[in-house]
Design a protein around this motif. Structure first.
Motif, PDB file in Angstrom:
ATOM      1  N   GLY A 217      12.546 -15.524  21.730  1.00  0.00           N
ATOM      2  CA  GLY A 217      13.910 -15.972  21.736  1.00  0.00           C
ATOM      3  C   GLY A 217      13.937 -17.161  20.716  1.00  0.00           C
ATOM      4  N   GLN A 218      12.938 -17.764  19.997  1.00  0.00           N
ATOM      5  CA  GLN A 218      12.943 -18.813  18.942  1.00  0.00           C
ATOM      6  C   GLN A 218      12.446 -18.335  17.469  1.00  0.00           C
ATOM      7  N   HIS A 219      11.164 -17.182  17.725  1.00  0.00           N
ATOM      8  CA  HIS A 219      10.725 -16.874  16.538  1.00  0.00           C
ATOM      9  C   HIS A 219      11.515 -15.942  15.442  1.00  0.00           C
ATOM     10  N   LEU A 220      12.390 -15.193  16.208  1.00  0.00           N
ATOM     11  CA  LEU A 220      13.047 -14.019  15.760  1.00  0.00           C
ATOM     12  C   LEU A 220      14.356 -14.026  16.084  1.00  0.00           C
ATOM     13  N   PRO A 221      15.442 -13.767  15.248  1.00  0.00           N
ATOM     14  CA  PRO A 221      16.613 -13.489  15.624  1.00  0.00           C
ATOM     15  C   PRO A 221      16.803 -12.036  16.385  1.00  0.00           C
ATOM     16  N   ALA A 222      17.852 -11.727  17.093  1.00  0.00           N
ATOM     17  CA  ALA A 222      17.890 -10.423  17.913  1.00  0.00           C
ATOM     18  C   ALA A 222      17.965  -9.442  16.923  1.00  0.00           C
ATOM     19  N   SER A 223      18.629  -9.641  15.882  1.00  0.00           N
ATOM     20  CA  SER A 223      18.961  -8.368  14.860  1.00  0.00           C
ATOM     21  C   SER A 223      17.550  -8.110  14.368  1.00  0.00           C
ATOM     22  N   VAL A 224      16.596  -8.942  14.008  1.00  0.00           N
ATOM     23  CA  VAL A 224      15.067  -8.613  13.616  1.00  0.00           C
ATOM     24  C   VAL A 224      14.488  -8.061  14.828  1.00  0.00           C
ATOM     25  N   VAL A 225      14.497  -8.483  15.957  1.00  0.00           N
ATOM     26  CA  VAL A 225      13.708  -7.882  16.942  1.00  0.00           C
ATOM     27  C   VAL A 225      14.248  -6.335  17.238  1.00  0.00           C
TER      28      VAL A 225
ATOM     29  N   GLY B 149       6.126 -22.300  22.639  1.00  0.00           N
ATOM     30  CA  GLY B 149       6.084 -23.078  23.868  1.00  0.00           C
ATOM     31  C   GLY B 149       6.282 -22.430  25.196  1.00  0.00           C
ATOM     32  N   VAL B 150       6.178 -21.269  25.168  1.00  0.00           N
ATOM     33  CA  VAL B 150       6.439 -20.291  26.302  1.00  0.00           C
ATOM     34  C   VAL B 150       5.542 -19.228  26.279  1.00  0.00           C
ATOM     35  N   GLN B 151       5.594 -18.544  27.564  1.00  0.00           N
ATOM     36  CA  GLN B 151       4.422 -17.561  27.648  1.00  0.00           C
ATOM     37  C   GLN B 151       4.910 -15.936  27.718  1.00  0.00           C
ATOM     38  N   THR B 152       4.101 -15.148  27.766  1.00  0.00           N
ATOM     39  CA  THR B 152       4.376 -13.665  27.920  1.00  0.00           C
ATOM     40  C   THR B 152       5.667 -13.187  28.543  1.00  0.00           C
ATOM     41  N   ASP B 153       5.534 -13.886  29.982  1.00  0.00           N
ATOM     42  CA  ASP B 153       6.801 -13.606  30.440  1.00  0.00           C
ATOM     43  C   ASP B 153       8.337 -13.681  30.028  1.00  0.00           C
ATOM     44  N   VAL B 154       8.123 -14.653  29.121  1.00  0.00           N
ATOM     45  CA  VAL B 154       9.561 -15.081  28.724  1.00  0.00           C
ATOM     46  C   VAL B 154       9.696 -13.980  27.690  1.00  0.00           C
ATOM     47  N   CYS B 155       8.994 -13.331  27.068  1.00  0.00           N
ATOM     48  CA  CYS B 155       8.966 -12.550  25.926  1.00  0.00           C
ATOM     49  C   CYS B 155       9.528 -11.322  26.533  1.00  0.00           C
ATOM     50  N   ILE B 156       8.901 -10.921  27.776  1.00  0.00           N
ATOM     51  CA  ILE B 156       9.280  -9.637  28.335  1.00  0.00           C
ATOM     52  C   ILE B 156      11.038  -9.683  28.374  1.00  0.00           C
ATOM     53  N   ALA B 157      11.319 -10.796  29.078  1.00  0.00           N
ATOM     54  CA  ALA B 157      12.643 -10.901  29.342  1.00  0.00           C
ATOM     55  C   ALA B 157      13.838 -11.111  28.206  1.00  0.00           C
ATOM     56  N   THR B 158      13.020 -11.699  27.314  1.00  0.00           N
ATOM     57  CA  THR B 158      13.864 -11.834  25.844  1.00  0.00           C
ATOM     58  C   THR B 158      14.005 -10.309  25.177  1.00  0.00           C
ATOM     59  N   MET B 159      12.959  -9.556  25.374  1.00  0.00           N
ATOM     60  CA  MET B 159      12.930  -8.377  24.605  1.00  0.00           C
ATOM     61  C   MET B 159      13.859  -7.364  25.202  1.00  0.00           C
TER      62      MET B 159
ATOM     63  N   SER C 193      18.163 -11.319  34.889  1.00  0.00           N
ATOM     64  CA  SER C 193      18.678 -10.967  33.469  1.00  0.00           C
ATOM     65  C   SER C 193      19.643 -11.862  32.878  1.00  0.00           C
ATOM     66  N   GLU C 194      20.447 -12.855  33.750  1.00  0.00           N
ATOM     67  CA  GLU C 194      21.433 -13.651  33.170  1.00  0.00           C
ATOM     68  C   GLU C 194      20.690 -14.813  32.683  1.00  0.00           C
ATOM     69  N   LYS C 195      19.693 -15.309  33.202  1.00  0.00           N
ATOM     70  CA  LYS C 195      18.913 -16.564  32.649  1.00  0.00           C
ATOM     71  C   LYS C 195      18.180 -15.936  31.733  1.00  0.00           C
ATOM     72  N   VAL C 196      17.824 -14.870  31.448  1.00  0.00           N
ATOM     73  CA  VAL C 196      16.773 -14.187  30.772  1.00  0.00           C
ATOM     74  C   VAL C 196      15.392 -14.705  31.021  1.00  0.00           C
ATOM     75  N   LYS C 197      15.087 -14.619  32.159  1.00  0.00           N
ATOM     76  CA  LYS C 197      13.499 -14.969  32.674  1.00  0.00           C
ATOM     77  C   LYS C 197      13.032 -14.048  33.945  1.00  0.00           C
ATOM     78  N   LEU C 198      11.488 -14.277  33.840  1.00  0.00           N
ATOM     79  CA  LEU C 198      11.212 -13.746  34.893  1.00  0.00           C
ATOM     80  C   LEU C 198      10.710 -14.757  36.046  1.00  0.00           C
ATOM     81  N   ASP C 199      11.012 -14.510  37.156  1.00  0.00           N
ATOM     82  CA  ASP C 199      10.525 -15.699  38.397  1.00  0.00           C
ATOM     83  C   ASP C 199       9.261 -15.009  38.803  1.00  0.00           C
TER      84      ASP C 199
END
Ligand SMILES: [Zn+2]
Length: 382
Positions: free
Chosen positions: A241-249, A306-316, A361-367
């Motif tokens: 969510g920090q390294h690439l904008p959504a349109s690029v992803v 500064g975050v891990q793979t779980d955040v990447c899943i939710a962001t993707m 999905s609202e907070k874009v995270k996995l708990d």
């Protein structure tokens, strides 16, 4: 041990029986209970450290290494490649040797570390493509050095990121591929021919495509199009969510498809550290309130995540609308295929490496509720 949860692929409630560290049975059940999801533990090809420990630090010790590895269970990660970036031969040899000793000392670490990733030192010298790698340690391709480092790691190096324009790259790529080391293209300013030559020599992946690049690029051709349009290259992307904008992803995802993307967090050694300024190798880095890890004094130039793979899943999922199952594939099966290792799978007979979680999905995270590694609870309770 028995677990009741919803299968991440079908969303149906299942009961999983774990015996002798393996998945003995998976059966569908009827229940009205609100259950978390269950999925195989995540696998990340590129993690630089945790909590102030860098795997490429010349002062790395077995205790620090084990502590940094163990921290990943809380993010649902059961498998990873510790990643060592451009540094002196001595620092790299020490890092790989400490990782080998850590794996020899603790069986759980040996199971978690499916391999190691050497990112550099055979990369671009230019500012931009070189990213945060130290210029004075960038050097020409050296197969002899790779072999010595491979020995120090106990044959754990399974992935090497290099720039195709680095002198000697095609020969090094062939030698690595012939010896079980997958090649990824990254931190590069290569031209079309150099990228084609690297692919012909056996490169199969792009490292964090779209990052480690010039701030301004010629519209075409350029090394991003050349890699994006090459069907033989899978693309790893930092979907934090920090390294690439959504349109690029989305563009990368639509170009490569669900089988052609690898999610990585590229977590910095400062991941997990509280906000503040940190000294590392004479350079100053800053962890911002947003968990963004940057070169100190500004907020644009990132120095890993500064975050891990779980955040990447939710962001993707948020950015592309892909399914949970497809996002999960990009952080398990796809990286395992590229590096020819066995990651966790939710299949009877496989090791019980599992994660139980809710998807907000609202907070874009996995708990993450619980992580099970080889049938043992490694994090949380449920
Ligand atoms: Zn990098």
């Amino acid at each position: 041990m028995k677990i009741q949860a919803r299968d991440f692929r079908t969303q149906f409630p299942v009961e999983i029986t774990i015996q002798d560290g393996k998945i003995a049975e998976i059966k569908e059940i009827e229940t009205a209970d609100a259950l978390p999801f269950v999925a195989p533990g995540l696998f990340d090809l590129q993690i630089n450290g945790y909590g102030g420990t860098w795997f490429s630090d010349e002062n790395l010790t077995v205790d620090k290494c084990l502590e940094a590895l163990q921290a990943h269970y809380q993010y649902g990660i059961t498998h990873l490649f510790p990643t060592l970036i451009t540094n002196s031969y001595e620092a790299l040899e020490n890092g790989f040797s400490i990782i080998r000793q850590s794996c020899e000392q603790e069986d759980w670490a040996n199971k978690m570390v499916l391999g190691c990733h050497l990112e550099g030192p055979y990369i671009a010298t230019e500012d931009g493509p070189r990213g945060a790698h130290p210029l004075e340690q960038v050097r020409a391709c050296d197969w002899d050095e790779v072999q010595r480092l491979q020995k120090a790691s106990g044959d754990r190096i399974r992935l090497l990121t290099l720039a195709p324009e680095s002198p000697g790259a095609p020969e090094l790529i062939q030698n690595c591929v012939a010896n079980g080391i997958a090649i990824s293209i990254g931190h590069t300013a290569a031209n079309t021919e150099q990228i084609e030559a690297a692919v012909a020599a056996g490169a199969t992946l792009s490292t964090h495509l779209g990052n480690g690049a010039h701030g301004t690029l010629r519209r075409h051709p350029n090394y991003i199009w050349d890699q994006l349009g090459e069907p033989k290259l899978t693309a790893s992307i930092i979907a934090d969510g920090q390294h690439l904008p959504a349109s690029v992803v989305r563009s990368f995802y639509f170009a490569k498809g669900k089988d052609g993307i690898v999610l990585t967090c590229d977590a910095s050694g400062l991941a997990g550290c509280p906000p503040g300024v940190y000294d590392y190798h004479g350079a100053k880095f800053e962890v911002l309130e947003s968990k963004r890890v940057v070169i100190a004094g500004q907020s644009q130039f990132l120095a890993g995540s500064g975050v891990q793979t779980d955040v990447c899943i939710a962001t993707m999922i948020e950015m592309t609308g892909c399914s949970l199952a497809d996002a999960w594939k990009m952080a398990t099966i796809n990286p395992a295929r590229i590096t020819n290792v066995h990651c966790a799978e939710l299949v009877v007979g496989h090791p019980a490496d599992l994660v139980l979680f809710d998807h907000d999905s609202e907070k874009v995270k996995l708990d993450i509720k619980q992580t099970i590694a080889a049938g043992e609870v490694a994090f949380g309770s449920f």
